[in-house]
Design a protein around this motif. Structure first.
Motif, PDB file in Angstrom:
ATOM      1  N   ARG A  55      77.014 -87.526  29.861  1.00 43.84           N
ATOM      2  CA  ARG A  55      77.049 -88.731  30.695  1.00 43.84           C
ATOM      3  C   ARG A  55      78.469 -89.277  30.813  1.00 43.84           C
ATOM      4  O   ARG A  55      78.849 -89.842  31.850  1.00 43.84           O
ATOM      5  CB  ARG A  55      76.123 -89.786  30.099  1.00 43.84           C
ATOM      6  N   TYR A  56      79.275 -89.120  29.765  1.00 43.47           N
ATOM      7  CA  TYR A  56      80.632 -89.656  29.782  1.00 43.47           C
ATOM      8  C   TYR A  56      81.542 -88.838  30.713  1.00 43.47           C
ATOM      9  O   TYR A  56      82.325 -89.415  31.477  1.00 43.47           O
ATOM     10  CB  TYR A  56      81.200 -89.658  28.371  1.00 43.47           C
ATOM     11  N   TYR A  57      81.440 -87.515  30.651  1.00 43.32           N
ATOM     12  CA  TYR A  57      82.371 -86.671  31.410  1.00 43.32           C
ATOM     13  C   TYR A  57      81.839 -86.284  32.798  1.00 43.32           C
ATOM     14  O   TYR A  57      82.627 -86.072  33.731  1.00 43.32           O
ATOM     15  CB  TYR A  57      82.690 -85.407  30.617  1.00 43.32           C
ATOM     16  N   TRP A  58      80.527 -86.170  32.953  1.00 43.95           N
ATOM     17  CA  TRP A  58      79.965 -85.765  34.243  1.00 43.95           C
ATOM     18  C   TRP A  58      78.823 -86.702  34.618  1.00 43.95           C
ATOM     19  O   TRP A  58      77.650 -86.299  34.635  1.00 43.95           O
ATOM     20  CB  TRP A  58      79.467 -84.319  34.159  1.00 43.95           C
ATOM     21  N   PRO A  59      79.143 -87.961  34.896  1.00 47.22           N
ATOM     22  CA  PRO A  59      78.081 -88.934  35.189  1.00 47.22           C
ATOM     23  C   PRO A  59      77.315 -88.623  36.466  1.00 47.22           C
ATOM     24  O   PRO A  59      76.146 -89.008  36.588  1.00 47.22           O
ATOM     25  CB  PRO A  59      78.838 -90.257  35.290  1.00 47.22           C
ATOM     26  N   ASN A  60      77.942 -87.943  37.399  1.00 48.72           N
ATOM     27  CA  ASN A  60      77.305 -87.683  38.690  1.00 48.72           C
ATOM     28  C   ASN A  60      77.120 -86.191  38.954  1.00 48.72           C
ATOM     29  O   ASN A  60      76.904 -85.787  40.105  1.00 48.72           O
ATOM     30  CB  ASN A  60      78.136 -88.299  39.821  1.00 48.72           C
ATOM     31  N   ALA A  61      77.199 -85.388  37.914  1.00 43.58           N
ATOM     32  CA  ALA A  61      77.058 -83.938  38.096  1.00 43.58           C
ATOM     33  C   ALA A  61      76.358 -83.352  36.880  1.00 43.58           C
ATOM     34  O   ALA A  61      76.223 -83.991  35.837  1.00 43.58           O
ATOM     35  CB  ALA A  61      78.439 -83.288  38.293  1.00 43.58           C
ATOM     36  N   SER A  62      75.922 -82.122  37.035  1.00 41.12           N
ATOM     37  CA  SER A  62      75.257 -81.444  35.925  1.00 41.12           C
ATOM     38  C   SER A  62      76.302 -80.923  34.942  1.00 41.12           C
ATOM     39  O   SER A  62      77.381 -80.452  35.337  1.00 41.12           O
ATOM     40  CB  SER A  62      74.417 -80.281  36.455  1.00 41.12           C
ATOM     41  N   ALA A  63      75.966 -81.004  33.661  1.00 40.24           N
ATOM     42  CA  ALA A  63      76.884 -80.503  32.633  1.00 40.24           C
ATOM     43  C   ALA A  63      76.806 -78.986  32.481  1.00 40.24           C
ATOM     44  O   ALA A  63      77.744 -78.375  31.958  1.00 40.24           O
ATOM     45  CB  ALA A  63      76.570 -81.161  31.289  1.00 40.24           C
ATOM     46  N   ILE A  64      75.717 -78.398  32.928  1.00 41.13           N
ATOM     47  CA  ILE A  64      75.545 -76.952  32.785  1.00 41.13           C
ATOM     48  C   ILE A  64      76.598 -76.220  33.609  1.00 41.13           C
ATOM     49  O   ILE A  64      76.783 -76.495  34.792  1.00 41.13           O
ATOM     50  CB  ILE A  64      74.134 -76.515  33.233  1.00 41.13           C
ATOM     51  N   GLY A  65      77.304 -75.292  32.965  1.00 38.84           N
ATOM     52  CA  GLY A  65      78.333 -74.520  33.633  1.00 38.84           C
ATOM     53  C   GLY A  65      79.724 -75.126  33.532  1.00 38.84           C
ATOM     54  O   GLY A  65      80.716 -74.467  33.894  1.00 38.84           O
ATOM     55  N   GLN A  66      79.824 -76.352  33.031  1.00 41.14           N
ATOM     56  CA  GLN A  66      81.136 -76.973  32.862  1.00 41.14           C
ATOM     57  C   GLN A  66      81.857 -76.311  31.687  1.00 41.14           C
ATOM     58  O   GLN A  66      81.232 -75.716  30.805  1.00 41.14           O
ATOM     59  CB  GLN A  66      80.997 -78.474  32.615  1.00 41.14           C
ATOM     60  N   ARG A  67      83.192 -76.437  31.666  1.00 42.60           N
ATOM     61  CA  ARG A  67      83.989 -75.753  30.650  1.00 42.60           C
ATOM     62  C   ARG A  67      84.833 -76.762  29.870  1.00 42.60           C
ATOM     63  O   ARG A  67      85.256 -77.795  30.406  1.00 42.60           O
ATOM     64  CB  ARG A  67      84.885 -74.701  31.308  1.00 42.60           C
TER      65      ARG A  67
END
Length: 312
Positions: A75-87
């Motif tokens: 929620r802190y780093y990707w409040p408007n996007a999915s965290a899956i696949g982030q690096r």
């Protein structure tokens, strides 16, 4: 297996560099709880899966680096996007692309250091091969008493290697309870002082009414000599006690509200002013106060007019 568990007393925080996240001027790298896990750690600890998947044993053997984050981190780093696949990279600096961890799962947030944590720090779970530590924890879920299972596991480890130290054998319930010791003592003291206050209320109410009866003995004797009934005298002092009780209840309500606001910092998921608890306390105080009023009221009704006038 994990290199740290919640409520262990160890901080276990480290920085992480998230791809695409730019620090604002004056902002430093944020510290997050970081764990290295192996085996079926998430199911053993009862974690809830929000998205993606849990880490598996094979994740420690693959060259591709993956990790799991909790929902507070996501929620802190990707409040408007999915965290899956982030690096992200383990550490405050971005490294090579081959050293980046890809998020494959999001789990529910867990209180890490204490139940009263207000600010969500976020947590990252790496495969254990990438977070090897000098000591580690073994987590197990069982239907047996946790203490008996702990002793059995200790014997098994000593059979494998008697030189391996095995300590800090505690269930999670015990760890949580131990973390509340510092807050439980003030609660016990508050309960003790409340009982003393209840006793003082009863004694004080009784003393005030007894004094009022003693000061007005001549008046009571004269009124009864002029035809006042004992029931009327009893009602007079009983209504006096009710007025005292009403005034004390109003002041007590205000004091309870102020005290609750002052204690809000040490409360966990408990409102500062619980109407049900407050109503129960008011009923108890009312019953105690009324009981303390009955004897002086009854004594006033039994005063003999001749005795009261003879004392003067």
């Amino acid at each position: 297996m994990v290199n740290n568990v919640p409520f262990s007393g160890h901080n276990g925080k480290s920085a992480a560099n998230v791809a695409g996240h730019v620090l604002r001027p004056g902002e430093s790298a944020r510290g997050h709880y970081s764990y290295g896990v192996a085996g079926d750690y998430f199911r053993a600890m009862g974690f809830s899966l929000r998205a993606g998947r849990f880490l598996t044993v094979d994740d420690s053997r693959r060259s591709e680096r993956v990790c799991v984050v909790d929902e507070d981190f996501a929620r802190y780093y990707w409040p408007n996007a999915s965290a899956i696949g982030q690096r992200l990279w383990d550490g405050s600096e971005a490294g090579k692309d081959a050293e980046a961890f890809t998020v494959v799962g999001v789990v529910g947030g867990v209180k890490q250091a204490g139940l009263t944590e207000d600010e969500a720090q976020g947590a990252i779970y790496y495969p254990y091969a990438f977070r090897i530590d000098a000591s580690f924890f073994v987590g197990a879920r069982t239907s047996l008493p946790p203490e008996s299972l702990g002793l059995g596991l200790q014997k098994v480890v000593r059979q494998i290697d008697p030189d391996i130290p095995v300590n800090d054998l505690r269930s999670m319930e015990t760890r949580i309870a131990d973390s509340l010791v510092a807050r439980r003592s003030p609660a016990l003291l508050a309960g003790l002082f409340s009982c003393i206050a209840l006793l003082l209320t009863a004694v004080g109410t009784y003393g005030v009414l007894s004094y009022a009866v003693a000061r007005r003995r001549r008046e009571i004797g004269l009124r009864m000599a002029l035809g006042a009934q004992p029931g009327q005298i009893r009602s007079q002092f009983f209504y006096l006690s009710l007025r005292l009780l009403a005034g004390g209840t109003a002041l007590g309500f205000i004091g309870a509200w102020l005290t609750g606001q002052a204690m809000q910092a040490v409360l966990f998921h408990v409102p500062a002013l619980n109407l049900a608890i407050l109503a129960g306390a008011m009923c108890v105080m009312g019953l105690v106060s009324l009981a303390a009023c009955l004897l002086p009221s009854h004594r006033a009704a039994r005063i003999s007019p001749m005795d009261a006038l003879a004392e003067e």
